[in-house]
Design an enzyme around this catalytic site. Sequence first.
Site, PDB file in Angstrom:
ATOM      1  N   GLU A 119       0.834  -1.190   0.000  1.00 36.60           N
ATOM      2  CA  GLU A 119       0.000   0.000   0.000  1.00 36.60           C
ATOM      3  C   GLU A 119       0.874   1.247   0.000  1.00 36.60           C
ATOM      4  O   GLU A 119       2.100   1.155  -0.147  1.00 36.60           O
ATOM      5  CB  GLU A 119      -0.939  -0.013   1.217  1.00 36.60           C
ATOM      6  CG  GLU A 119      -1.865  -1.219   1.255  1.00 36.60           C
ATOM      7  CD  GLU A 119      -2.833  -1.206   2.429  1.00 36.60           C
ATOM      8  OE1 GLU A 119      -2.932  -0.171   3.117  1.00 36.60           O
ATOM      9  OE2 GLU A 119      -3.492  -2.233   2.655  1.00 36.60           O
ATOM     10  N   GLY A 120       0.260   2.399   0.151  1.00 34.23           N
ATOM     11  CA  GLY A 120       1.004   3.644   0.251  1.00 34.23           C
ATOM     12  C   GLY A 120       1.893   3.887  -0.954  1.00 34.23           C
ATOM     13  O   GLY A 120       1.443   3.954  -2.097  1.00 34.23           O
TER      14      GLY A 120
END
Length: 376
Positions: A162-163
């Site tokens: 993610e991110g």
Amino acid sequence: MKRTRVLSLAAIPVLAAGLAITTTSAGHADPNPPDRAELPKHALIGYLHSSFANGSGYLPMSEVPDEWDIINLAFGEPTSVTSGDIQFDLCPKEECPNVETEDEFKAAIKDKQAKGKKVLLSIGGQNGQVQLTTAAARDKFVESVGGIIDEYGLDGLDVDFEGHSLYLDSGDTDFENPKTPVIVNLIDALDALKARYGDAFTLTMAPETFFVQVGHQFYGGAGGGDNRTGAYLPVIHAVRDYLTVLHVQDYNSGPVMGLDGQYHNMGNADFHIAMTDMVKAGFPVASTGKTFPGLREDQIGFGVPAATSAGNGHTSPEAVQQALGCLATGEDCGGYELRGGPSPAIRGLMTWSINWDNYYKWEFMNAHEPYLNGLP
């Protein structure tokens, strides 16, 4: 997914299975692991907070009900963002007073596998940013992940990057032939793990819509946009021949344009139908002149929060089941036309998380496990 009550990339505006591995006394993978049952046609998939409590409380592996078919251990995290060195430890006792011992944890994993369940190491989450920027990081990733799989006798890996873990360098516009190191090195690492474990390797992925379906409108940084949009697409495409399940996180998402040219909003059956149909039918990828081919229906699921406290985009059981029924049979689709057609072999349903469902007295499991079993 993350260690607080709200998961993953809520702040990002969106405009637009196999056999278990056993180990020898030397700690290496046994080349002849014992047979394990195949996944059921329709599987219930959940994340277990194994390394932290997250407000919902710690749940020992032995207390996870047998209704859960794939259990993703959250999370393996890197020693640094670019090291590739993945570590996994049980929750500290000061945070989780009821945490089991390592031996009890390993024994409970074996017990689940004996009942036909798959237990995977999930890497990433919001806090576990992983950027394999170099060949050395790639090789360390393979070594460290393989070591954890062997140590705990796991069935494989769940990729929950993610991110800023995945992104596309400027000019990298061909998802079939990516050039960005963090993408290429991840693909090579997954190929290496697949080669190491062969048919014994179960691989699942839990990208957010931002990294998959939004690629239909925006891909990478073309036109000055966010260079992370659609960044999972080259990875999914490269491993499609051995990918077990892709369960996109249908939560913490802004409106996303579907194949009908309309924007769809999370939290209802329509969103799950439209987003999952894109994965099944395939879709043109923006700025590439190419179409991302759809996956097999048995490789497809979708993810929802187990409860309102678990993440934005919680969907009522009735709406979740309407979506599953529509996707499996083509009926009761609320006026949406399935471009990919019905998927009677749709693999199932994922949730964040088993712990949150336990906190809410198993509302999610009790509603959806019987429904999945009743699908054609």
